[in-house]
Motif scaffolding. Sequence first.
Motif, PDB file in Angstrom:
ATOM      1  N   SER A 233       0.891  -1.324   0.085  1.00 21.05           N
ATOM      2  CA  SER A 233       0.040   0.029   0.080  1.00 21.05           C
ATOM      3  C   SER A 233       0.838   1.268  -0.036  1.00 21.05           C
ATOM      4  CB  SER A 233      -1.013  -0.081   1.121  1.00 21.05           C
ATOM      5  OG  SER A 233       0.085   0.057   2.125  1.00 21.05           O
ATOM      6  N   SER A 234       2.208   1.001   0.102  1.00 17.35           N
ATOM      7  CA  SER A 234       2.910   2.444   0.007  1.00 17.35           C
ATOM      8  C   SER A 234       2.775   3.033  -1.087  1.00 17.35           C
ATOM      9  CB  SER A 234       4.330   1.935   0.333  1.00 17.35           C
ATOM     10  OG  SER A 234       5.050   1.176  -0.740  1.00 17.35           O
ATOM     11  N   GLY A 235       2.829   4.293  -1.028  1.00 19.89           N
ATOM     12  CA  GLY A 235       2.951   5.267  -2.159  1.00 19.89           C
ATOM     13  C   GLY A 235       1.250   5.686  -2.694  1.00 19.89           C
ATOM     14  N   GLY A 236       0.225   4.861  -2.251  1.00 24.22           N
ATOM     15  CA  GLY A 236      -1.140   4.873  -2.554  1.00 24.22           C
ATOM     16  C   GLY A 236      -1.763   5.651  -1.460  1.00 24.22           C
ATOM     17  N   SER A 237      -3.301   5.355  -1.948  1.00 23.51           N
ATOM     18  CA  SER A 237      -4.130   5.884  -0.607  1.00 23.51           C
ATOM     19  C   SER A 237      -4.989   4.967  -0.295  1.00 23.51           C
ATOM     20  CB  SER A 237      -4.956   7.262  -1.401  1.00 23.51           C
ATOM     21  OG  SER A 237      -4.159   8.328  -1.701  1.00 23.51           O
ATOM     22  N   SER A 238      -5.148   4.566   1.004  1.00 27.42           N
ATOM     23  CA  SER A 238      -6.016   3.875   1.494  1.00 27.42           C
ATOM     24  C   SER A 238      -7.471   4.707   1.823  1.00 27.42           C
ATOM     25  CB  SER A 238      -5.678   3.302   2.990  1.00 27.42           C
ATOM     26  OG  SER A 238      -5.359   4.353   4.071  1.00 27.42           O
ATOM     27  N   THR A 239      -8.495   3.524   1.734  1.00 21.40           N
ATOM     28  CA  THR A 239      -9.923   4.219   1.615  1.00 21.40           C
ATOM     29  C   THR A 239     -10.495   3.453   2.638  1.00 21.40           C
ATOM     30  OG1 THR A 239     -10.465   2.847  -0.260  1.00 21.40           O
ATOM     31  CG2 THR A 239      -9.756   5.389  -0.678  1.00 21.40           C
ATOM     32  N   HIS A 240     -11.814   4.218   2.973  1.00 22.63           N
ATOM     33  CA  HIS A 240     -12.853   3.347   3.856  1.00 22.63           C
ATOM     34  C   HIS A 240     -14.106   4.133   3.427  1.00 22.63           C
ATOM     35  CE1 HIS A 240     -11.288   7.151   6.024  1.00 22.63           C
ATOM     36  NE2 HIS A 240     -12.677   7.337   6.290  1.00 22.63           N
ATOM     37  N   VAL A 241     -15.276   3.481   4.129  1.00 24.81           N
ATOM     38  CA  VAL A 241     -16.541   4.016   3.854  1.00 24.81           C
ATOM     39  C   VAL A 241     -17.104   4.644   5.111  1.00 24.81           C
ATOM     40  CG1 VAL A 241     -19.057   3.426   3.322  1.00 24.81           C
ATOM     41  CG2 VAL A 241     -16.819   2.388   2.137  1.00 24.81           C
ATOM     42  N   SER A 242     -17.707   5.779   5.046  1.00 22.16           N
ATOM     43  CA  SER A 242     -18.313   6.766   6.316  1.00 22.16           C
ATOM     44  C   SER A 242     -19.589   5.913   6.703  1.00 22.16           C
ATOM     45  CB  SER A 242     -18.142   8.030   6.139  1.00 22.16           C
ATOM     46  OG  SER A 242     -19.217   8.357   4.928  1.00 22.16           O
ATOM     47  N   SER A 243     -20.325   6.405   7.495  1.00 18.92           N
ATOM     48  CA  SER A 243     -21.622   6.201   8.066  1.00 18.92           C
ATOM     49  C   SER A 243     -22.623   6.502   7.026  1.00 18.92           C
ATOM     50  CB  SER A 243     -21.905   6.955   9.105  1.00 18.92           C
ATOM     51  OG  SER A 243     -22.098   8.094   9.017  1.00 18.92           O
ATOM     52  N   SER A 244     -22.374   7.553   5.924  1.00 17.03           N
ATOM     53  CA  SER A 244     -23.074   7.911   4.997  1.00 17.03           C
ATOM     54  C   SER A 244     -23.257   7.121   4.015  1.00 17.03           C
ATOM     55  CB  SER A 244     -23.080   9.333   4.759  1.00 17.03           C
ATOM     56  OG  SER A 244     -21.731   9.487   4.075  1.00 17.03           O
ATOM     57  N   GLY A 245     -22.180   6.220   3.719  1.00 15.76           N
ATOM     58  CA  GLY A 245     -22.052   5.363   2.312  1.00 15.76           C
ATOM     59  C   GLY A 245     -20.987   5.892   1.581  1.00 15.76           C
ATOM     60  N   THR A 246     -20.192   7.068   1.873  1.00 15.46           N
ATOM     61  CA  THR A 246     -19.513   7.698   0.988  1.00 15.46           C
ATOM     62  C   THR A 246     -17.907   7.280   1.184  1.00 15.46           C
ATOM     63  OG1 THR A 246     -20.692   9.894   1.179  1.00 15.46           O
ATOM     64  CG2 THR A 246     -18.459   9.991   0.461  1.00 15.46           C
ATOM     65  N   THR A 247     -17.140   6.977   0.276  1.00 18.82           N
ATOM     66  CA  THR A 247     -15.695   6.613   0.192  1.00 18.82           C
ATOM     67  C   THR A 247     -14.876   7.753   0.633  1.00 18.82           C
ATOM     68  OG1 THR A 247     -16.019   4.865  -1.306  1.00 18.82           O
ATOM     69  CG2 THR A 247     -13.986   5.696  -1.082  1.00 18.82           C
ATOM     70  N   HIS A 248     -13.929   7.718   1.400  1.00 24.94           N
ATOM     71  CA  HIS A 248     -13.337   8.802   2.000  1.00 24.94           C
ATOM     72  C   HIS A 248     -11.921   8.159   2.301  1.00 24.94           C
ATOM     73  CE1 HIS A 248     -15.672  11.983   3.456  1.00 24.94           C
ATOM     74  NE2 HIS A 248     -16.779  11.006   3.494  1.00 24.94           N
ATOM     75  N   GLY A 249     -10.825   8.962   1.779  1.00 28.40           N
ATOM     76  CA  GLY A 249      -9.511   8.850   2.136  1.00 28.40           C
ATOM     77  C   GLY A 249      -9.066   9.247   3.520  1.00 28.40           C
ATOM     78  N   GLY A 250      -7.608   9.334   3.713  1.00 28.18           N
ATOM     79  CA  GLY A 250      -7.550  10.354   4.981  1.00 28.18           C
ATOM     80  C   GLY A 250      -6.629   9.608   6.274  1.00 28.18           C
ATOM     81  N   GLY A 251      -6.313  10.532   7.034  1.00 26.85           N
ATOM     82  CA  GLY A 251      -5.403   9.795   8.144  1.00 26.85           C
ATOM     83  C   GLY A 251      -5.152  11.097   8.954  1.00 26.85           C
ATOM     84  N   GLY A 252      -4.486  10.604  10.233  1.00 26.96           N
ATOM     85  CA  GLY A 252      -4.276  11.488  11.178  1.00 26.96           C
ATOM     86  C   GLY A 252      -3.037  11.223  12.037  1.00 26.96           C
ATOM     87  N   GLY A 253      -3.132  11.752  13.262  1.00 24.04           N
ATOM     88  CA  GLY A 253      -2.222  11.534  14.459  1.00 24.04           C
ATOM     89  C   GLY A 253      -2.463  12.818  15.656  1.00 24.04           C
ATOM     90  N   LYS A 254      -1.653  12.602  16.429  1.00 23.12           N
ATOM     91  CA  LYS A 254      -1.710  13.429  17.786  1.00 23.12           C
ATOM     92  C   LYS A 254      -0.747  14.658  17.507  1.00 23.12           C
ATOM     93  CE  LYS A 254      -4.324  10.448  20.102  1.00 23.12           C
ATOM     94  NZ  LYS A 254      -5.718  11.178  20.689  1.00 23.12           N
ATOM     95  N   PHE A 255      -1.063  15.854  18.095  1.00 20.73           N
ATOM     96  CA  PHE A 255      -0.129  16.765  18.119  1.00 20.73           C
ATOM     97  C   PHE A 255       0.008  17.174  19.935  1.00 20.73           C
ATOM     98  CE2 PHE A 255      -4.518  18.689  17.951  1.00 20.73           C
ATOM     99  CZ  PHE A 255      -4.328  19.525  18.921  1.00 20.73           C
TER     100      PHE A 255
END
Length: 422
Positions: A400-422
């Motif tokens: 999966s390196s170099g690409g974008s992982s995806t998931h489906v939200s509660s509305s059925g929409t496909t999203h990418g994204g990611g995060g962390g702490k600050f």
Amino acid sequence: MMKKNLLAFTVSLLMVLMTAVPAFADSAQYVYDQAGNIKQESEDNLNDLGDKIYKETGIAVVYVDYEGDKESSDYIDKISESYSGSCIIMIHNLKTNKVLTRPYGKAKKAFDDSRCDKLFDIYNEASTYAGGCEDYMKQAEKFLITSGYAKDNQSQEQATEETETTATEITEAEETTEATLPQEIPSQRIADRLVDKADLLTDAQEAQVLEELNELSQEKQKDVVIYFADHFNEATVADAADDYYDYNGFGYGPEREGILMYVCMDTRDIYFSTCGPETIGQFTDSNIQSMVGTVGSYLTNEDYIGACEKYMDEVDYYTVHHFNTVLSGIIFIILSIVGAVTGSTRVARERRKLVSVRYQYNADDYLKAGSYQCAYANETFIRTDVSRIYDPLPDDDDRSSGGSSTHVSSSGTTHGGGGGKF
């Protein structure tokens, strides 16, 4: 005789005034369902709850819903005059889907901005308008009691018990179908591209950032959004970010292209939610992790305006850089193929000019005729050689390196994204 008549008139007038006040208090209205979303039985129970709160605290807790072009701020100020200026009012304009909560008079002591936000969150989480109104009034009552507004010395446990009794009556009335709060994705955007619930920016900074977000969104043809939250109620920050993006109608075009930076001050989370195939492709997993580090460093240093500016710079960079990278890759491949074909053809042609001896396919061509005679020929097996090469299976993370992982939200929409702490 004149004095007796005047005295009788004065006494009668005082009696009328004295009886008028209790009559108003007993019949006071606290719920104004002008949009017709609450059943009459439920509205009666809610008014009883409002009357109980008023008798306990001396502060009116009022709810209004309507659908129209009239500004909520003007409307809410006029309503407050009916309650001697000591009240808190929540007003919901269903046409714009905006909710305004504002305390007046003595109620300002019990309801600061964070408590008003809490009341909105509780109202917004309910599945029906009546349920949301009930939850809002119950929470407002708790805030008033903890702020010292109870008229007598009854314990908070007793007040809670009475509230729960009223809530049971309302719940029973809600067993039949009620109008529900909007759960579908709006057809158009219903929120600004910058919302600062955590109150991290000044008014001037908010206006500046919002203007820049609007310009950048127009330029990139994708919604570029920032949301500062003091807390979230969903299971994960990813769920909170995706739902905020979806249910506020963000996104350009049929693919709903856009990116949201969601910052929660309570959990110290920063999350980037992407939507639309183009945006998801531009902001790969590695790009997003880089943004978590660069933007997060500003948040760590409490430079919130700097974090907004850096986020917009990163959006501009990755949208341009991704296009240039793809274009450069295509050009490189084409030039490589053309160069390889042209170069190999020319080298082969020049090489043939330098070779005076040609390859012969038979060994006999290299012998002088009649100079060698073989009396006996035989083949003997000598040994076997086996070569082994280690070829491991690719790791899941490497694939999966170099690409974008995806998931489906509660509305059925496909999203990418990611995060962390600050």
